[in-house]
Design an enzyme around this catalytic site. Structure first.
Site, mmCIF file in Angstrom:
data_model
loop_
_atom_site.group_PDB
_atom_site.id
_atom_site.type_symbol
_atom_site.label_atom_id
_atom_site.label_comp_id
_atom_site.label_asym_id
_atom_site.label_seq_id
_atom_site.Cartn_x
_atom_site.Cartn_y
_atom_site.Cartn_z
ATOM 1 C CG HIS A 1 72.058 64.306 29.568
ATOM 2 N ND1 HIS A 1 70.811 63.764 29.738
ATOM 3 C CD2 HIS A 1 72.189 65.246 30.541
ATOM 4 C CE1 HIS A 1 70.212 64.360 30.754
ATOM 5 N NE2 HIS A 1 71.018 65.241 31.259
ATOM 6 C CG ASP B 1 69.995 61.076 27.742
ATOM 7 O OD1 ASP B 1 71.149 60.729 28.069
ATOM 8 O OD2 ASP B 1 69.367 62.012 28.283
ATOM 9 C CB SER C 1 69.359 64.327 34.124
ATOM 10 O OG SER C 1 68.802 65.401 33.456
ATOM 11 N N GLY C 2 68.540 61.299 34.701
ATOM 12 C CA GLY C 2 69.040 59.969 35.031
ATOM 13 C C GLY C 2 68.158 59.249 36.029
HETATM 14 C C1 4AZ Z 1 68.096 68.712 32.976
HETATM 15 O O1 4AZ Z 1 68.682 69.682 32.566
HETATM 16 C C2 4AZ Z 1 66.628 68.601 32.790
HETATM 17 N N1 4AZ Z 1 61.751 69.452 32.553
HETATM 18 C C3 4AZ Z 1 65.963 67.491 33.252
HETATM 19 C C4 4AZ Z 1 64.602 67.408 33.079
HETATM 20 C C5 4AZ Z 1 63.923 68.389 32.426
HETATM 21 C C6 4AZ Z 1 64.588 69.520 31.960
HETATM 22 C C7 4AZ Z 1 65.966 69.617 32.149
HETATM 23 C C8 4AZ Z 1 62.443 68.277 32.236
HETATM 24 O O2 4AZ Z 1 68.707 67.812 33.564
#
Ligand code: 4AZ
Length: 285
Positions: free
Chosen positions: A85, A132, A229-230
């Site tokens: 993503h 993902d 993320s990632g």
């Molecule tokens: C994000 O938006 C995201 N609480 C990553 C992790 C989490 C929520 C959002 C987990 O990249």
């Protein structure tokens, strides 16, 4: 034999100093952790330089400079495992920064690489967030060192649920509402949460897939967040001092909320996919 012996002795003597320099042999070790002593992410603490030596910052050009968009993990000297993503809807140029802790103090092992290829999982679905996962191929390999090491990807045989010393790390938001990213890498210990509990009605109510992991705390407060993320969810191997890369930070409802722990892509479910993409499983490709 006589002439080689002094060289061998020299090599043996130098072993402690050479062991981790420019050597990407054994995955999952944290050479700097023993140096510092073992010890946003929301509710985490600043990580020591080199504490999580496989983590990279994936960046893209923003104006004249570069900006962090996602985390990732080195799984070979030329491949980074991350989340699909992170790359949706942008045709931009991406960079990978390895060997850093503070964006404003890059340090001696900091290395910048261009991304040669982005391989998104074909089954990635932006609505359900299934599959993902993505791989980035770097234009040139990174050099391993005290602060740059590879993460270990487990296959299906690892009993992930039995692992108890699990950690997340990243440069993501340290408060759920404020979008400010920290300059220094954050880390937090998290607990794996049974998928049946995580999918129950007051939690995620069926939105979690079998190829996910849930990790965090039932009461919230400590969690990954936007910008993490990632990045890696790692757990220490049983009775050993190395770590497994068990998850890739994927999503969650907000950050650090009660009964809404972080959702991770379970790497062991994609073990074969990873090998095929890297060209290590040609007969299946
Ligand atoms: C994000 O938006 C995201 N609480 C990553 C992790 C989490 C929520 C959002 C987990 O990249």
């Amino acid at each position: 034999m006589k002439t080689f012996l002094p060289l061998l002795v020299l090599l043996a003597l130098c072993q402690p100093a050479l062991a981790f320099w420019n050597y990407c042999g054994t995955c999952g070790f944290r050479p700097m952790a023993s140096y510092h002593g073992t010890s946003r992410v929301v509710g985490g603490v600043s990580a020591q330089p080199g504490a999580w030596p496989w983590i990279v910052s994936i960046q893209q050009a923003v104006g004249a400079g570069m900006g962090h968009i996602c985390g990732g993990s080195l799984i070979s000297s030329q491949w980074v495992l991350t989340a699909a993503h992170c790359f949706v809807g942008t045709g931009r140029t991406y960079y990978v920064l390895a060997g850093i802790t503070y964006f404003n103090k890059p340090g001696p092992e900091a290395q910048l690489r261009h991304v040669r290829r982005i391989l998104l999982h074909r089954g990635y679905d932006n609505d359900t967030m299934s599959n993902d996962i993505a791989l980035l191929e770097l234009d040139q390999p990174v050099q391993c060192g005290y602060q740059v090491q590879l993460a270990c990807v487990p296959d299906a045989s690892l009993h992930v649920a039995e692992l108890t010393n699990c950690w997340v790390s990243g440069w993501g938001a340290t408060r759920a509402r404020a979008g400010d990213l920290p300059l220094g890498l954050q880390e937090a210990r998290v607990y794996l949460i049974d998928l049946n509990i995580c999918n129950s009605s007051h939690w995620y109510a069926g939105a979690i897939h079998s190829h996910n992991l849930c990790a965090g705390y039932p009461q919230g407060r400590i969690d990954t967040c936007q910008g993490d993320s990632g990045g890696p969810l790692v757990c220490q191997a049983k009775n050993a001092d190395y770590f497994w890369l068990v998850g890739v930070t994927s999503w969650g409802t907000g950050c650090a909320r009660v009964r809404k722990p972080g959702i991770y892509t379970s790497t062991q479910h994609f073990y074969r996919w990873i090998l095929v993409q890297m060209g290590l499983y040609p007969c299946l490709g």
